[in-house]
Design an enzyme around this catalytic site. Structure first.
Site, PDB file in Angstrom:
ATOM      1  N   ASP A  83      -8.511   8.961  23.324  1.00 39.27           N
ATOM      2  CA  ASP A  83      -7.104   9.086  23.924  1.00 39.27           C
ATOM      3  C   ASP A  83      -6.240   9.985  23.104  1.00 39.27           C
ATOM      4  O   ASP A  83      -6.305   9.829  21.959  1.00 39.27           O
ATOM      5  CB  ASP A  83      -6.640   7.589  24.277  1.00 39.27           C
ATOM      6  CG  ASP A  83      -5.583   7.480  25.218  1.00 39.27           C
ATOM      7  OD1 ASP A  83      -5.669   8.506  26.312  1.00 39.27           O
ATOM      8  OD2 ASP A  83      -4.561   7.049  25.208  1.00 39.27           O
ATOM      9  N   GLU A 135      -2.164  15.510  30.649  1.00 43.79           N
ATOM     10  CA  GLU A 135      -0.734  14.888  30.842  1.00 43.79           C
ATOM     11  C   GLU A 135       0.359  15.917  31.346  1.00 43.79           C
ATOM     12  O   GLU A 135       0.225  16.942  30.596  1.00 43.79           O
ATOM     13  CB  GLU A 135      -0.388  14.143  29.360  1.00 43.79           C
ATOM     14  CG  GLU A 135       1.071  13.268  29.731  1.00 43.79           C
ATOM     15  CD  GLU A 135       1.192  12.381  28.604  1.00 43.79           C
ATOM     16  OE1 GLU A 135       1.446  11.215  28.708  1.00 43.79           O
ATOM     17  OE2 GLU A 135       0.999  13.057  27.292  1.00 43.79           O
ATOM     18  N   ASN A 227      -2.914   2.530  31.471  1.00 41.59           N
ATOM     19  CA  ASN A 227      -2.928   2.658  30.082  1.00 41.59           C
ATOM     20  C   ASN A 227      -2.142   1.551  29.544  1.00 41.59           C
ATOM     21  O   ASN A 227      -0.835   1.308  29.727  1.00 41.59           O
ATOM     22  CB  ASN A 227      -2.479   3.769  29.372  1.00 41.59           C
ATOM     23  CG  ASN A 227      -3.848   5.009  29.644  1.00 41.59           C
ATOM     24  OD1 ASN A 227      -4.556   4.681  30.404  1.00 41.59           O
ATOM     25  ND2 ASN A 227      -3.785   5.877  28.771  1.00 41.59           N
ATOM     26  N   THR A 230       0.603  -1.349  23.705  1.00 41.80           N
ATOM     27  CA  THR A 230       1.544  -2.102  22.898  1.00 41.80           C
ATOM     28  C   THR A 230       1.484  -3.799  23.383  1.00 41.80           C
ATOM     29  O   THR A 230       1.619  -4.545  22.399  1.00 41.80           O
ATOM     30  CB  THR A 230       2.972  -1.691  22.982  1.00 41.80           C
ATOM     31  OG1 THR A 230       2.907  -0.325  22.538  1.00 41.80           O
ATOM     32  CG2 THR A 230       3.985  -2.483  22.537  1.00 41.80           C
TER      33      THR A 230
END
Length: 275
Positions: A83, A135, A227, A230
């Protein structure tokens, strides 16, 4: 059950569900993610980011091989995804390290440079058999695609996909990376318009800050790959802080922290399945 990313994503599109893609930092993360997926009975993506590789001294293979070994023994399908790659040398290690997919991140570049860099990376990655995500957020945005207030334009997104040949597109619709509170409000109308404009699966980054009801709605409106990083770290480190750290045995606090990751993953996979 180590499988291609494309197989998991295609099945999610067929069933109208979301794919949980969870960030790995340590072996305990990989174990917790897969345990959570097994508990939920859902497929999952193990993601290793360029930042994770940097944390491991710039060495990709040790953490990649560990994650692959955990995936191979899973009772549910698991794919490996590399990633947020900005380093072309790291990209070129992906296939040999066991990854089925990569996310090429040139999103902070001006639009034309983002297109050129992504097209070049996609051409190489496809020859290596890799499924490629990229992205797109603010055109020329210095703070990247997921800075507060940034949104992806559907017309730009469609043009970007056509010009680069990517297999999936991460878009900016109201989430932000590294949120520790679940207060993000997604632009669901924009997600629907992007879904109508873009012929490849949409990806939501920064999903840790998105409440459950918004995640369910995002999948209903067209998001496919979700995704999450955190949220796992909040569960992991919070459990360690609550543990009795007087013991010299790290297993005393790493085991419950790993369990906290598994619990978080199982819950979120249920949310993404519409449960």
């Amino acid at each position: 059950m180590l499988v291609p990313t494309s197989a998991i994503v295609e099945e999610a599109i067929r069933t109208g569900t979301g794919v949980g893609a969870f960030n790995v930092i340590t072996l305990e993360h990989a174990e917790g993610i897969v345990t959570g997926a097994e508990t939920a009975g859902k497929p999952v993506l193990l993601q290793i980011s360029q930042n994770c590789v940097r944390f491991h001294g710039g060495r990709l293979l040790p953490i990649a091989r560990a994650a692959a070994a955990v995936a191979a023994e899973s009772s549910v399908p698991v794919a490996l995804h590399l990633d947020h790659i900005e380093d072309e040398l790291l990209l070129r290690q992906a296939a040999d390290a066991g990854f089925a997919s990569v996310m090429v991140d040139a999103s902070t570049l001006p639009y034309a440079e983002n297109v050129d860099a992504t097209r070049h990376a996609v051409a190489w990655a496809h020859r290596a058999g890799l499924w490629v995500e990229a992205e797109l957020g603010e055109v020329g945005g210095k703070d990247g695609a997921h800075a507060p207030g940034v949104r992806t334009d559907p017309h730009d997104a469609a043009t970007f996909v056509a010009d680069t040949g990517v297999d999936a597109l991460a878009v900016a619709v109201g989430s932000s990376h590294a949120m520790t509170t679940r207060t993000a409000a997604l632009d669901l109308d924009l997600i629907a318009r992007l879904r109508g404009a873009v012929p490849v699966p949409l990806v939501l980054h920064g999903s840790s800050g998105v409440p459950d009801d918004q995640l369910r709605a995002a999948v209903r409106h067209g998001m496919v790959k979700i995704n999450i990083g955190t949220a796992l770290n909040v569960a992991f480190t919070g459990t360690i802080r609550d543990a009795d750290l007087r013991s010299s045995d790290p297993r005393k606090y790493l085991a419950p922290a790993r369990d906290a990751i598994a619990h978080t993953v199982a819950h979120l996979l249920g949310v993404l399945a519409g449960d």
